[in-house]
Design a protein around this motif. Structure first.
Motif, PDB file in Angstrom:
ATOM      1  N   SER A 105       0.829  -1.201   0.000  1.00  9.11           N
ATOM      2  CA  SER A 105       0.000   0.000   0.000  1.00  9.11           C
ATOM      3  C   SER A 105       0.865   1.253   0.000  1.00  9.11           C
ATOM      4  N   TYR A 106       0.196   2.389  -0.001  1.00 11.99           N
ATOM      5  CA  TYR A 106       0.887   3.676   0.109  1.00 11.99           C
ATOM      6  C   TYR A 106       1.664   3.754   1.414  1.00 11.99           C
ATOM      7  N   TRP A 107       1.073   3.244   2.480  1.00 13.85           N
ATOM      8  CA  TRP A 107       1.720   3.367   3.788  1.00 13.85           C
ATOM      9  C   TRP A 107       2.956   2.475   3.878  1.00 13.85           C
ATOM     10  N   ASP A 108       3.031   1.395   3.083  1.00 15.52           N
ATOM     11  CA  ASP A 108       4.215   0.531   3.071  1.00 15.52           C
ATOM     12  C   ASP A 108       5.330   1.109   2.208  1.00 15.52           C
ATOM     13  N   THR A 109       4.952   1.544   1.028  1.00 17.23           N
ATOM     14  CA  THR A 109       5.957   1.891   0.027  1.00 17.23           C
ATOM     15  C   THR A 109       6.322   3.364   0.020  1.00 17.23           C
ATOM     16  N   GLY A 110       5.397   4.212   0.428  1.00 11.87           N
ATOM     17  CA  GLY A 110       5.638   5.644   0.367  1.00 11.87           C
ATOM     18  C   GLY A 110       5.605   6.208  -1.042  1.00 11.87           C
ATOM     19  N   ILE A 111       5.164   5.427  -2.024  1.00 13.63           N
ATOM     20  CA  ILE A 111       5.096   5.914  -3.407  1.00 13.63           C
ATOM     21  C   ILE A 111       4.040   7.011  -3.489  1.00 13.63           C
ATOM     22  N   PRO A 112       4.399   8.220  -3.867  1.00 21.54           N
ATOM     23  CA  PRO A 112       3.437   9.333  -3.857  1.00 21.54           C
ATOM     24  C   PRO A 112       2.219   9.088  -4.743  1.00 21.54           C
ATOM     25  N   ASP A 113       2.421   8.363  -5.856  1.00 20.35           N
ATOM     26  CA  ASP A 113       1.306   8.166  -6.784  1.00 20.35           C
ATOM     27  C   ASP A 113       0.237   7.243  -6.226  1.00 20.35           C
ATOM     28  N   LEU A 114       0.501   6.579  -5.108  1.00 23.45           N
ATOM     29  CA  LEU A 114      -0.513   5.734  -4.479  1.00 23.45           C
ATOM     30  C   LEU A 114      -1.373   6.525  -3.503  1.00 23.45           C
ATOM     31  N   ARG A 115      -1.139   7.811  -3.410  1.00 27.79           N
ATOM     32  CA  ARG A 115      -1.993   8.711  -2.634  1.00 27.79           C
ATOM     33  C   ARG A 115      -2.696   9.653  -3.596  1.00 27.79           C
ATOM     34  N   SER A 116      -3.961   9.927  -3.330  1.00 28.38           N
ATOM     35  CA  SER A 116      -4.712  10.818  -4.209  1.00 28.38           C
ATOM     36  C   SER A 116      -4.117  12.213  -4.161  1.00 28.38           C
ATOM     37  N   GLU A 117      -4.367  12.986  -5.190  1.00 25.65           N
ATOM     38  CA  GLU A 117      -3.782  14.320  -5.302  1.00 25.65           C
ATOM     39  C   GLU A 117      -4.257  15.250  -4.198  1.00 25.65           C
ATOM     40  N   ASP A 118      -5.456  15.011  -3.658  1.00 23.38           N
ATOM     41  CA  ASP A 118      -5.935  15.856  -2.559  1.00 23.38           C
ATOM     42  C   ASP A 118      -5.581  15.285  -1.192  1.00 23.38           C
ATOM     43  N   GLY A 119      -4.914  14.119  -1.151  1.00 17.18           N
ATOM     44  CA  GLY A 119      -4.467  13.542   0.108  1.00 17.18           C
ATOM     45  C   GLY A 119      -5.547  12.874   0.924  1.00 17.18           C
ATOM     46  N   ARG A 120      -6.740  12.721   0.396  1.00 17.89           N
ATOM     47  CA  ARG A 120      -7.852  12.165   1.165  1.00 17.89           C
ATOM     48  C   ARG A 120      -7.979  10.641   1.022  1.00 17.89           C
ATOM     49  N   GLN A 121      -7.343  10.070  -0.003  1.00 18.49           N
ATOM     50  CA  GLN A 121      -7.485   8.639  -0.266  1.00 18.49           C
ATOM     51  C   GLN A 121      -6.125   8.032  -0.580  1.00 18.49           C
ATOM     52  N   ALA A 122      -6.008   6.725  -0.333  1.00 21.06           N
ATOM     53  CA  ALA A 122      -4.789   5.987  -0.674  1.00 21.06           C
ATOM     54  C   ALA A 122      -5.190   4.575  -1.084  1.00 21.06           C
ATOM     55  N   LEU A 123      -4.235   3.875  -1.679  1.00 18.47           N
ATOM     56  CA  LEU A 123      -4.530   2.588  -2.294  1.00 18.47           C
ATOM     57  C   LEU A 123      -3.834   1.442  -1.583  1.00 18.47           C
ATOM     58  N   VAL A 124      -4.538   0.306  -1.562  1.00 17.65           N
ATOM     59  CA  VAL A 124      -3.991  -0.962  -1.093  1.00 17.65           C
ATOM     60  C   VAL A 124      -4.163  -1.975  -2.221  1.00 17.65           C
ATOM     61  N   PHE A 125      -3.089  -2.680  -2.556  1.00 17.73           N
ATOM     62  CA  PHE A 125      -3.132  -3.692  -3.610  1.00 17.73           C
ATOM     63  C   PHE A 125      -2.926  -5.068  -2.991  1.00 17.73           C
ATOM     64  N   ALA A 126      -3.560  -6.079  -3.604  1.00 22.29           N
ATOM     65  CA  ALA A 126      -3.403  -7.445  -3.106  1.00 22.29           C
ATOM     66  C   ALA A 126      -3.731  -8.426  -4.219  1.00 22.29           C
ATOM     67  N   HIS A 127      -3.277  -9.655  -4.017  1.00 14.36           N
ATOM     68  CA  HIS A 127      -3.592 -10.739  -4.954  1.00 14.36           C
ATOM     69  C   HIS A 127      -4.411 -11.779  -4.211  1.00 14.36           C
ATOM     70  N   VAL A 128      -5.639 -12.030  -4.707  1.00 15.85           N
ATOM     71  CA  VAL A 128      -6.518 -13.033  -4.115  1.00 15.85           C
ATOM     72  C   VAL A 128      -6.214 -14.376  -4.756  1.00 15.85           C
ATOM     73  N   LEU A 129      -5.999 -15.392  -3.921  1.00 19.58           N
ATOM     74  CA  LEU A 129      -5.669 -16.724  -4.416  1.00 19.58           C
ATOM     75  C   LEU A 129      -6.905 -17.451  -4.931  1.00 19.58           C
ATOM     76  N   GLY A 130      -6.663 -18.504  -5.699  1.00 20.95           N
ATOM     77  CA  GLY A 130      -7.749 -19.358  -6.159  1.00 20.95           C
ATOM     78  C   GLY A 130      -7.854 -19.392  -7.666  1.00 20.95           C
ATOM     79  N   ASP A 131      -8.328 -20.545  -8.182  1.00 19.26           N
ATOM     80  CA  ASP A 131      -8.601 -20.612  -9.608  1.00 19.26           C
ATOM     81  C   ASP A 131      -9.884 -19.839  -9.891  1.00 19.26           C
ATOM     82  N   GLU A 132     -10.328 -19.870 -11.143  1.00 23.76           N
ATOM     83  CA  GLU A 132     -11.465 -19.037 -11.508  1.00 23.76           C
ATOM     84  C   GLU A 132     -12.731 -19.418 -10.751  1.00 23.76           C
ATOM     85  N   THR A 133     -12.866 -20.695 -10.396  1.00 22.90           N
ATOM     86  CA  THR A 133     -14.042 -21.118  -9.644  1.00 22.90           C
ATOM     87  C   THR A 133     -13.962 -20.645  -8.205  1.00 22.90           C
TER      88      THR A 133
END
Length: 741
Positions: A105-133
């Motif tokens: 997330s933004y809080w882990d990496t500190g990458i500025p682009d993962l925070r919104s331009e107004d500073g009100r929102q930030a992003l968390v990324f993840a990979h969910v396991l499992g096949d298509e079913t």
């Protein structure tokens, strides 16, 4: 074969019905497990570059991020100490999930682009396991547990591929209940109007129920052996209900006609199975042949509809051929019980003087009557000249869908859209200098915001000083590169960036694979376009062969193919004008976008098959009269007079089952339902009512031409419909026509 079916129904009536009832119960039990075996995707060609890139990333790096969480700060600042503390607690909860990996997330990496331009929102990324079913269930568990308005004040919304699929499946379940809740009562009302008898009106619904239950059972079985798209629930249910009702309608109309002619019940059953039953079998074969063309495509979405659609057609036809004759024997003349006030006793049930008069009028002046209709259909098809193709995404969802709101926020509030990044993978060792040079080239391409590698972050052709690399992107045996852009996903500029990235000179001896959303769009369209000619050829050849075996003519199949393409072109042009060009967008509540290429192919195959369905209905009666000695004009006029009412009623009933999906909240489901319903009505009215008699009049005796060798072949095969003692007499021949134009 058809005589044996009739005798089985007559001699073993109750056992046949008991076995049918037990089969329905068994299919219902099996079909109850269908929902847990269906998948949400399968739109990509496994052999394409983007699919191979995704496979390498899955194998080497644990998969791409398929879930994005948009986290909003209650105090309006994601860097506030309290917000950061609560966000890290959320991250700890996410990392404790057994089916979640690669949480950053933004809080882990500190990458500025993962925070919104107004500073009100930030992003968390993840990979969910499992096949298509499994993926759908895993995403649902995570979304239910961690999104919404949290007690600590954070607001969490789910997006990305997993979030979109979750919202689509939720919407599909609601849409299915609504569509069937609308279609079934309307179909019952129309059946009451058509038959004027309560008992006769309920019989087609019985076959429709068999077809629907068989649909779910088939999906459950198929889901255990191959990937079947969750969208198959809606579309094949509509097809099963519609075809079941259609086939039963044809059988009931012929049976009541036989009874009205004064025949004994058993004789009427034999004649009905020999004539209408044969037509049902041939009609099912033509629909199945059109759907079989879907099997040539590598996309599991289209292939699953090929398998499921063929199964649905088979269940509808078998249910009609085995159950309806037994019900006829059981009911006999009681099929007319519950006669309603508007019904006229004693009338031949399928006779429609209006259609006979229309055919006679058209055949007197075929050119003058057909040209205006042809002009209107070609005008309706004209938007196809500007058609563009895309793939399904969050824009197909309602505007208030959570995953769509996340996507809009990513495009509007953040410097780069990480969800639409290009994912490039090199499945071999790569020296640091080579990686540095290649990443620098990528960062210099138009629209690129940043390039992330294990060695650092790049912008404008060079590494950004002080920006650390992402160690998770580098392995001794492989390298992964993320190219984040500010371009609108699936736009022309975004597609051009994919082409530029693929055209770059790669590191020596390396083969970069470029994937991501925009690469998938390009590869999908290329794949479908590459396989489409073969699919079209298979449809044309199989249809030609089946219609030749049915009619004994080589001209009739060609005439049918041309007219069906005209009606399909008009229907596809109409939905292009609506859904791509944006007309009626405010009324139907969708966002205009390029036509979904997979849905267009699916609609073409299903609508083409259903058009041939009515072609067989009409041609069977015309040929029956022609074989009894009527000349071409009398056979066409009489054939349409005796089938027009059945075809128009069947078309309305089948169209209702598809039009019900216009209520869907997913735009490509709306498009499919509206387009298929329009194709059915255009074919039943404009093609069967006007262009068929006009073409038959202009062709004259040559309409039944076949070379001598093929005539002998047809005579040996003997697949045309038999007449039967109660075959209707042809109508009197119209006055000689001096000028066919």
């Amino acid at each position: 074969m058809f005589d044996r079916i009739a005798e089985l129904a007559i001699r073993r009536t109750r056992p046949v019905l008991i076995v049918a009832a037990l089969a329905v119960v068994l299919m219902g039990v099996v079909g109850a497990g269908a929902f847990g075996k269906l998948v949400g995707g399968g739109f990509d060609d496994p052999a394409s570059e983007s699919s191979r890139a995704a496979a390498v990333i899955e194998e080497r790096f644990g998969g791409e991020s398929n879930l994005i969480l948009l986290v909003g700060a209650p105090e309006g600042d994601v860097d506030a100490p309290g917000v950061e503390r609560d966000a890290r607690a959320l991250l700890a909860d996410l990392r404790a999930e057994p089916n979640l990996r690669q949480v950053f997330s933004y809080w882990d990496t500190g990458i500025p682009d993962l925070r919104s331009e107004d500073g009100r929102q930030a992003l968390v990324f993840a990979h969910v396991l499992g096949d298509e079913t499994e993926l759908s269930a895993n995403v649902e568990d995570i979304v239910d547990a961690h999104t919404g308005d949290r007690e600590d004040g954070l607001t969490v919304r789910a997006g990305g591929g997993g979030g979109v699929n979750h919202d689509m499946q939720t919407q599909l379940n609601r849409d299915l209940l609504l569509a069937e809740g609308i279609a079934v009562p309307l179909i019952l009302v129309l059946l009451l109007i058509v038959f004027g008898s309560v008992v006769a009106a309920l019989l087609p619904l019985a076959v429709g129920l068999i077809a629907m239950v068989g649909t779910f059972a088939g999906l459950a079985v198929l889901g255990g052996v191959t990937d079947v798209s969750v969208f198959a629930i809606n579309l094949t249910t509509a097809l099963g209900l519609g075809l079941g009702v259609d086939y039963a309608l044809l059988m009931i109309s012929r049976f009541r006609e036989q009874l009205a002619a004064g025949l004994d019940v058993h004789v009427a059953v034999r004649n009905t199975v020999r004539t209408a039953g044969r037509t049902v079998a041939f009609s099912a074969a033509t629909v199945a042949a059109a759907l079989a063309a879907l099997l040539v495509f590598p996309q599991s979405f289209l292939r699953s509809f090929g398998y499921a659609g063929i199964g649905v057609v088979a269940v509808a036809a078998i249910g009609t051929l085995l159950v309806m004759p037994a019900l006829f024997v059981l009911l006999g003349h009681r099929i007319n019980k519950g006669r309603l006030p508007w019904a006229k006793p004693g009338r031949a049930e399928s006779t429609a003087p209006l259609w006979g008069r229309l055919a006679r009028t058209v055949m007197r002046r075929p050119g003058l009557t057909a040209l205006p209709v042809l002009a209107v259909l070609l005008l309706a098809a004209s938007p196809l000249l500007g058609i563009t193709f895309g793939t399904a995404d969050e824009r197909a969802l309602p505007e208030d869908a959570e995953s769509r709101q996340v996507s809009i926020a990513l495009q509007e509030n953040f410097a780069g859209n990480d969800d639409a990044a290009l994912h490039i993978v090199i499945d071999q060792p790569l020296a640091e200098a080579e990686l540095d040079a290649y990443a620098g080239q990528l960062s210099g391409l138009t629209g690129v915001v940043r390039v992330e590698t294990s060695g650092g972050t790049y912008l404008d052709g060079a590494a950004t000083p002080g920006a650390p690399g992402n160690d998770a992107l580098g392995l001794p045996e492989a390298q992964r590169i993320n190219v984040v852009t500010a371009l609108t996903p699936k736009s022309e500029a975004a597609r051009e960036l994919v082409h530029q990235a693929r055209a770059l000179t790669p590191p020596a001896g390396a083969e970069p694979l470029v994937g991501g959303t925009d690469a998938e769009l390009i590869d999908s369209n290329d794949s479908i376009g590459g396989w489409l000619p073969l699919a079209a050829l298979l449809v044309a050849v199989s249809t030609f062969v089946l219609l030749f075996l049915f009619t004994g003519s080589v001209v009739q199949p060609l005439r049918a193919l041309v007219l069906n393409l005209i009606s399909l072109g008009a229907a596809l042009g109409a939905v292009t004008w609506i859904y791509q060009d944006g007309n009626l967008a405010s009324l139907l509540g969708f966002t205009p976008q390029p036509m979904d290429s997979t849905m267009v192919v699916l609609m073409f195959c299903i609508a083409f098959g259903l058009s041939m369905d009515y072609e067989v209905f009409v041609t069977s009666r015309i040929k029956e009269l022609h074989d009894l000695g009527a000349d071409n004009e009398a056979a066409v006029t009489g054939g349409l007079g005796h089938t027009g009412r059945v075809v128009s009623a069947a078309a309305c009933l089948l169209a209702v089952s598809f039009f019900a999906f216009v209520t869907s909240g997913i735009s490509f489901m709306q498009m499919f339902g509206l387009g298929t319903g329009l194709a059915i009505l255009i074919d039943a009215v404009a093609i069967r009512g006007v262009l068929v008699p006009a073409a038959m009049r202009l062709l004259g005796r040559s309409a039944w031409y076949a070379p001598a060798a093929l005539r002998r072949l047809h005579g040996r095969v003997g697949l045309s419909e038999g007449g039967g003692p109660a075959a209707p007499k042809p109508e009197p021949e119209a006055a000689p026509v001096k000028n066919p134009v």
